[in-house]
Design an enzyme around this catalytic site. Structure first.
Site, short mmCIF file in Angstrom:
data_model
loop_
_atom_site.label_atom_id
_atom_site.label_comp_id
_atom_site.label_asym_id
_atom_site.label_seq_id
_atom_site.Cartn_x
_atom_site.Cartn_y
_atom_site.Cartn_z
N LYS A 53 0.84 -1.21 0.00
CA LYS A 53 0.00 0.00 0.00
C LYS A 53 0.87 1.25 0.00
O LYS A 53 0.61 2.21 -0.74
CB LYS A 53 -0.92 0.00 1.22
CG LYS A 53 -2.13 -0.91 1.06
CD LYS A 53 -2.89 -1.12 2.36
CE LYS A 53 -3.95 -2.20 2.17
NZ LYS A 53 -4.53 -2.67 3.43
N GLN A 98 -4.62 -1.23 9.57
CA GLN A 98 -4.55 -2.57 9.00
C GLN A 98 -5.19 -3.59 9.95
O GLN A 98 -4.80 -3.69 11.11
CB GLN A 98 -3.08 -2.94 8.72
CG GLN A 98 -2.89 -4.27 8.04
CD GLN A 98 -3.47 -4.29 6.62
OE1 GLN A 98 -3.29 -3.36 5.85
NE2 GLN A 98 -4.19 -5.35 6.29
N ASP A 121 -11.13 3.31 4.05
CA ASP A 121 -11.57 1.91 3.97
C ASP A 121 -13.10 1.83 3.94
O ASP A 121 -13.67 0.78 3.61
CB ASP A 121 -11.07 1.12 5.19
CG ASP A 121 -9.90 0.20 4.85
OD1 ASP A 121 -9.71 -0.10 3.66
OD2 ASP A 121 -9.20 -0.22 5.78
#
Ligand code: NDP
Length: 296
Positions: A53, A98, A121
């Site tokens: 990422k 994460q 997200d």
């Protein structure tokens, strides 16, 4: 038209567009869009995801801020305090924690601490709620990637029957909301559904997100359906000691019936990071009061 939907090529195309738009954003705002990623602990798979990422963020002409906390010593309060610092940081447009978090930390409490405007997200309940009622939201990356590929392949989705396998907050539910917003008739099936094959056979569109290797068989697929396989499952490979990745769909069988299908790997997977970059750009533009340059 090729039957296999090339997620790699689709993602590369989206990433190139995001890069151009990030350059244009920088010229207007005087800074690049910024994505902060927090990793707690040493989980090998999470480390790989975070590294890729970060790399993708830089390649897209954006700023990447990486924060690592020690799973042994860090507390949930410290993690939430870091999220709050990033919420207040003007250079940060997107915050990603994460998952999974180490045992003892509550994913929901941590996600709830993220400013919904920076929740790239799309997991915050504010964004889930906005998606459900049709307001401008940040949408979870994987289902957003799926809907982009479906619209590219099929154009107008109105009136098509979409069957979504799985009802997780990360994939199944937002996927169903997005399909509904495109005027599909949506059926969600899950582990308690009766006669799964018959339900799936109704789908003009089938999106599989169950985490069960090759569960969806070829004869579950209506001839001509478009199949999106979200599943990522590691199974023993042909060579002793080696593993391979397979989806939730038995690819060769399903491909015989489908008009189009995503492979695993190389289908939905690459789209997830591309949409994360896209969401970061969108968050940056909204925060700066600029229009979404991609019009997505
Ligand atoms: P979850 O485990 O959170 O959800 C799985 C869903 O599948 C649940 O709703 C469950 O039903 C349903 N399910 C499980 N077994 C069956 C069964 N035998 N029959 C019918 N339904 C079943 O998984 P996620 O949604 O997080 O992920 C799903 C898959 O997608 C995984 O393989 C994951 O690795 C992959 N994934 C891929 C991403 C990508 O970037 N390509 C990103 C995210 C996920 P119930 O609710 O009743 O338990």
């Amino acid at each position: 038209m090729t039957k296999i939907i090339d997620g790699k090529a689709f993602a590369a195309n989206l990433r190139a567009k995001v890069k151009d738009a990030a350059t244009a954003f920088k010229a207007k705002a005087g800074r690049a869009p910024g994505l902060a990623v927090i990793l707690v602990g040493e989980d090998p798979a999470s480390q790989v995801y975070v590294r890729s990422k970060g790399k993708a963020t830089l390649e897209a002409g954006m700023e990447s801020f990486e924060h690592r906390l020690d799973a042994e010593t860090a507390t949930q309060d410290q993690l939430i305090a870091l999220v709050q610092t990033l919420n207040a940081d003007e250079k940060v447009d997107g915050i990603l924690v994460q998952l999974p978090l180490p045992k003892g930390m509550d994913d929901k409490a941590v996600i709830a601490a993220i400013d919904p405007a920076k929740d790239v997200d799309g997991f915050h309940v504010v964004n889930a709620g906005k998606l459900a009622v049709g307001e401008e939201a940040l949408v979870p990356c994987t289902p957003m990637g799926c809907i982009m590929m479906l619209k590219d392949r099929l154009g107008d989705l109105s009136g098509l029957h979409a069957v979504v396998l799985g009802r997780s907050n990360i994939v199944g539910k937002p996927m169903a909301q997005l399909l509904l917003a495109e005027n599909c008739t949506v059926t969600i099936v899950h582990s308690r559904t009766k006669d799964l094959p018959a339900m799936v056979r109704q789908g003009d569109i089938v999106v599989a997100a169950v985490g069960r290797p090759e569960m969806v068989r070829g004869d579950w697929i209506k001839p001509g359906a478009v199949v999106i396989d979200v599943g990522i499952n590691r199974v023993p490979g042909a060579e002793a000691g080696k593993t391979k990745l397979v989806g939730d769909v038995a690819f060769d069988e399903a491909a015989a019936n489908a008009s189009a299908i995503t492979p695993v790997p190389g289908g939905v997977g690459p789209m997830t990071i591309a949409v994360l970059l896209r969401n970061t750009l969108v968050a940056a533009c909204r925060r700066a009061g600029l229009p979404d340059p991609l019009g997505l």
